[in-house]
Design a protein around this motif. Structure first.
Motif, PDB file in Angstrom:
ATOM      1  N   MET A   1       0.828  -1.213   0.000  1.00 53.96           N
ATOM      2  CA  MET A   1       0.000   0.000   0.000  1.00 53.96           C
ATOM      3  C   MET A   1       0.864   1.264   0.000  1.00 53.96           C
ATOM      4  O   MET A   1       1.620   1.506   0.938  1.00 53.96           O
TER       5      MET A   1
ATOM      6  N   ILE B   1       2.137   5.164   0.265  1.00 51.71           N
ATOM      7  CA  ILE B   1       1.840   6.285   1.155  1.00 51.71           C
ATOM      8  C   ILE B   1       0.810   7.196   0.468  1.00 51.71           C
ATOM      9  O   ILE B   1       0.816   7.335  -0.763  1.00 51.71           O
TER      10      ILE B   1
ATOM     11  N   GLU C   1      15.344   4.227   2.753  1.00 51.98           N
ATOM     12  CA  GLU C   1      13.917   3.903   2.830  1.00 51.98           C
ATOM     13  C   GLU C   1      13.771   2.415   3.138  1.00 51.98           C
ATOM     14  O   GLU C   1      14.361   1.579   2.447  1.00 51.98           O
TER      15      GLU C   1
ATOM     16  N   GLY D   1      11.182  -0.371   2.952  1.00 47.52           N
ATOM     17  CA  GLY D   1       9.876  -0.665   2.347  1.00 47.52           C
ATOM     18  C   GLY D   1       9.693   0.115   1.060  1.00 47.52           C
ATOM     19  O   GLY D   1       9.049   1.163   1.037  1.00 47.52           O
ATOM     20  N   THR D   2      10.275  -0.419  -0.042  1.00 39.42           N
ATOM     21  CA  THR D   2      10.233   0.279  -1.340  1.00 39.42           C
ATOM     22  C   THR D   2       8.831   0.283  -1.926  1.00 39.42           C
ATOM     23  O   THR D   2       8.391   1.292  -2.496  1.00 39.42           O
ATOM     24  N   GLY D   3       8.140  -0.879  -1.825  1.00 38.11           N
ATOM     25  CA  GLY D   3       6.827  -1.019  -2.470  1.00 38.11           C
ATOM     26  C   GLY D   3       6.937  -0.728  -3.955  1.00 38.11           C
ATOM     27  O   GLY D   3       7.917  -1.109  -4.615  1.00 38.11           O
TER      28      GLY D   3
ATOM     29  N   GLY E   1       7.259   2.235  -5.188  1.00 39.82           N
ATOM     30  CA  GLY E   1       8.091   3.414  -5.439  1.00 39.82           C
ATOM     31  C   GLY E   1       7.403   4.755  -5.249  1.00 39.82           C
ATOM     32  O   GLY E   1       7.952   5.793  -5.635  1.00 39.82           O
TER      33      GLY E   1
ATOM     34  N   SER F   1       6.507   6.408  -2.250  1.00 36.20           N
ATOM     35  CA  SER F   1       7.193   7.235  -1.244  1.00 36.20           C
ATOM     36  C   SER F   1       8.609   7.585  -1.710  1.00 36.20           C
ATOM     37  O   SER F   1       9.092   8.700  -1.472  1.00 36.20           O
TER      38      SER F   1
ATOM     39  N   ASP G   1      13.771  -3.597   0.177  1.00 36.21           N
ATOM     40  CA  ASP G   1      12.507  -4.349   0.220  1.00 36.21           C
ATOM     41  C   ASP G   1      12.831  -5.823   0.097  1.00 36.21           C
ATOM     42  O   ASP G   1      13.759  -6.220  -0.615  1.00 36.21           O
TER      43      ASP G   1
ATOM     44  N   GLY H   1      16.180  -7.561   0.261  1.00 41.43           N
ATOM     45  CA  GLY H   1      16.498  -8.384   1.424  1.00 41.43           C
ATOM     46  C   GLY H   1      15.656  -8.005   2.614  1.00 41.43           C
ATOM     47  O   GLY H   1      14.917  -7.001   2.579  1.00 41.43           O
ATOM     48  N   GLN H   2      15.764  -8.808   3.666  1.00 40.85           N
ATOM     49  CA  GLN H   2      15.090  -8.511   4.932  1.00 40.85           C
ATOM     50  C   GLN H   2      15.728  -7.246   5.515  1.00 40.85           C
ATOM     51  O   GLN H   2      16.962  -7.200   5.668  1.00 40.85           O
TER      52      GLN H   2
ATOM     53  N   PHE I   1      13.392   6.703   6.240  1.00 39.89           N
ATOM     54  CA  PHE I   1      11.931   6.568   6.175  1.00 39.89           C
ATOM     55  C   PHE I   1      11.558   5.100   6.380  1.00 39.89           C
ATOM     56  O   PHE I   1      12.085   4.213   5.708  1.00 39.89           O
TER      57      PHE I   1
ATOM     58  N   ALA J   1       7.716  -0.629   6.518  1.00 39.60           N
ATOM     59  CA  ALA J   1       7.735  -2.067   6.185  1.00 39.60           C
ATOM     60  C   ALA J   1       6.996  -2.845   7.275  1.00 39.60           C
ATOM     61  O   ALA J   1       5.857  -2.497   7.596  1.00 39.60           O
TER      62      ALA J   1
ATOM     63  N   GLU K   1       8.372  -4.944  13.407  1.00 41.22           N
ATOM     64  CA  GLU K   1       9.822  -4.691  13.491  1.00 41.22           C
ATOM     65  C   GLU K   1      10.135  -3.204  13.676  1.00 41.22           C
ATOM     66  O   GLU K   1      11.300  -2.805  13.633  1.00 41.22           O
TER      67      GLU K   1
HETATM   68  C1  LIG Z   1       3.472  -0.503   2.701  1.00 39.73           C
HETATM   69  S1  LIG Z   1       4.572  -1.189   1.557  1.00 39.73           S
HETATM   70  C2  LIG Z   1       5.671   0.149   1.180  1.00 39.73           C
HETATM   71  C3  LIG Z   1       5.042   1.218   0.323  1.00 39.73           C
HETATM   72  C4  LIG Z   1       6.027   2.263  -0.152  1.00 39.73           C
HETATM   73  N1  LIG Z   1       6.770   2.853   0.942  1.00 39.73           N
HETATM   74  C5  LIG Z   1       5.292   3.329  -0.923  1.00 39.73           C
HETATM   75  O1  LIG Z   1       4.792   4.303  -0.315  1.00 39.73           O
HETATM   76  O2  LIG Z   1       5.165   3.188  -2.139  1.00 39.73           O
HETATM   77  C6  LIG Z   1       5.603  -2.177   2.580  1.00 39.73           C
HETATM   78  C7  LIG Z   1       6.745  -2.842   1.828  1.00 39.73           C
HETATM   79  O3  LIG Z   1       7.620  -3.380   2.819  1.00 39.73           O
HETATM   80  C8  LIG Z   1       8.108  -4.618   2.352  1.00 39.73           C
HETATM   81  N2  LIG Z   1       8.506  -5.408   3.531  1.00 39.73           N
HETATM   82  C9  LIG Z   1       7.689  -6.016   4.431  1.00 39.73           C
HETATM   83  N3  LIG Z   1       8.417  -6.628   5.390  1.00 39.73           N
HETATM   84  C10 LIG Z   1       9.721  -6.373   5.097  1.00 39.73           C
HETATM   85  C11 LIG Z   1      10.944  -6.708   5.712  1.00 39.73           C
HETATM   86  N4  LIG Z   1      10.970  -7.416   6.842  1.00 39.73           N
HETATM   87  N5  LIG Z   1      12.096  -6.282   5.147  1.00 39.73           N
HETATM   88  C12 LIG Z   1      12.068  -5.540   4.012  1.00 39.73           C
HETATM   89  N6  LIG Z   1      10.928  -5.198   3.374  1.00 39.73           N
HETATM   90  C13 LIG Z   1       9.773  -5.600   3.903  1.00 39.73           C
HETATM   91  C14 LIG Z   1       6.949  -5.226   1.548  1.00 39.73           C
HETATM   92  O4  LIG Z   1       7.427  -6.180   0.611  1.00 39.73           O
HETATM   93  C15 LIG Z   1       6.312  -3.986   0.918  1.00 39.73           C
HETATM   94  O5  LIG Z   1       6.791  -3.769  -0.390  1.00 39.73           O
END
Ligand SMILES: C[S@@+](CC[C@H](N)C(=O)[O-])C[C@H]1O[C@@H](n2cnc3c(N)ncnc32)[C@H](O)[C@@H]1O
Length: 221
Positions: free
Chosen positions: A40, A42, A64, A66-68, A70, A72, A90, A118-119, A136, A139, A143
């Protein structure tokens, strides 16, 4: 003037603020892609704040989590210095492929963006201490406290940590909500508010944006 309740006025104000600045095509194209991926993006109100924060510290190095798709990242890049680099993490390579397209469509290709798959908690310890202007966080909610600890290590004095979903769809303010994500976010809000190294701010933009500036130690220049 029409009689309106406080709730109606608050809602009208909120809608006005959220749509005050239009999003352009790279972002409006990315938004449904992020939703389809379950990443989802931002909201536009939060995106505007990210761009403002990045510009306010002349950000050259941003992390950043949590890339999602792109969204944010694009807002952050738009506030950063021209020679700045966004490091975005991500766990899902497929999300980062879509984000790459979003960044390219917005005019940010190649060396402006460092995508790391990666995690987050495995990648963050590899990044340098005190080398970043802004972190920013968007994710895994459970955590968030660990991301905050990493952000404190990564940020320079005067740097900013910003965290999305700080109000978690109204659940944080609802005392009957006790799910894992809500509890983690409440804990994070407490940590940021009570940390004497930080100057905190909680904004109702989008799903809630928590931000804080890392104080410069007294006598350090
Ligand atoms: C809410 S989305 C990010 C949306 C993005 N910031 C944007 O506004 O377009 C959360 C992202 O965090 C990633 N994510 C979830 N758990 C994670 C982790 N433990 N490590 C890295 N990325 C993670 C997911 O794959 C997802 O793409």
């Amino acid at each position: 003037m029409s009689e309106r309740s406080e709730a109606e006025i608050a809602l009208a104000n909120r809608q006005f603020c959220e749509s005050w600045l239009d999003e352009d095509q790279p972002i409006t194209d990315a938004r449904p892609r992020g939703q389809d991926l379950g990443a989802m993006p931002i909201g536009s109100g939060g995106g505007v704040v990210l761009r403002f924060l990045a510009a306010s510290v002349n950000a050259r190095s941003v992390v950043e989590i949590g890339t999602g798709a792109g969204v944010s990242g694009t807002w952050l890049l738009r506030g950063m210095d021209e020679d700045g680099v966004l490091t975005t993490i991500d766990v899902e390579a497929a999300h980062q492929q879509i984000a790459k397209q979003t960044f390219a469509a917005a005019g940010f290709a190649g060396h402006k963006v460092r995508l790391i798959t990666g995690q987050a908690l495995e990648v963050l310890p590899r990044l340098s201490d005190g080398a970043y202007d802004l972190v920013f966080i968007d994710a895994a909610k459970k955590e968030y406290a660990d991301y905050l600890a990493e952000a404190m290590r990564l940020l320079r004095p005067g740097g900013i940590v910003a965290i999305d979903n700080a109000l978690w769809h109204g659940q944080v303010a609802d005392p009957t909500s006790r799910d894992e994500a809500t509890i983690a976010i409440r804990d994070l809000l407490r940590r940021v508010r009570d940390d004497e190294r930080l100057v905190p701010l909680l904004l109702p933009s989008g799903d809630g944006l928590l931000a804080a500036v890392v104080k410069t130690p007294v006598g350090s220049g």
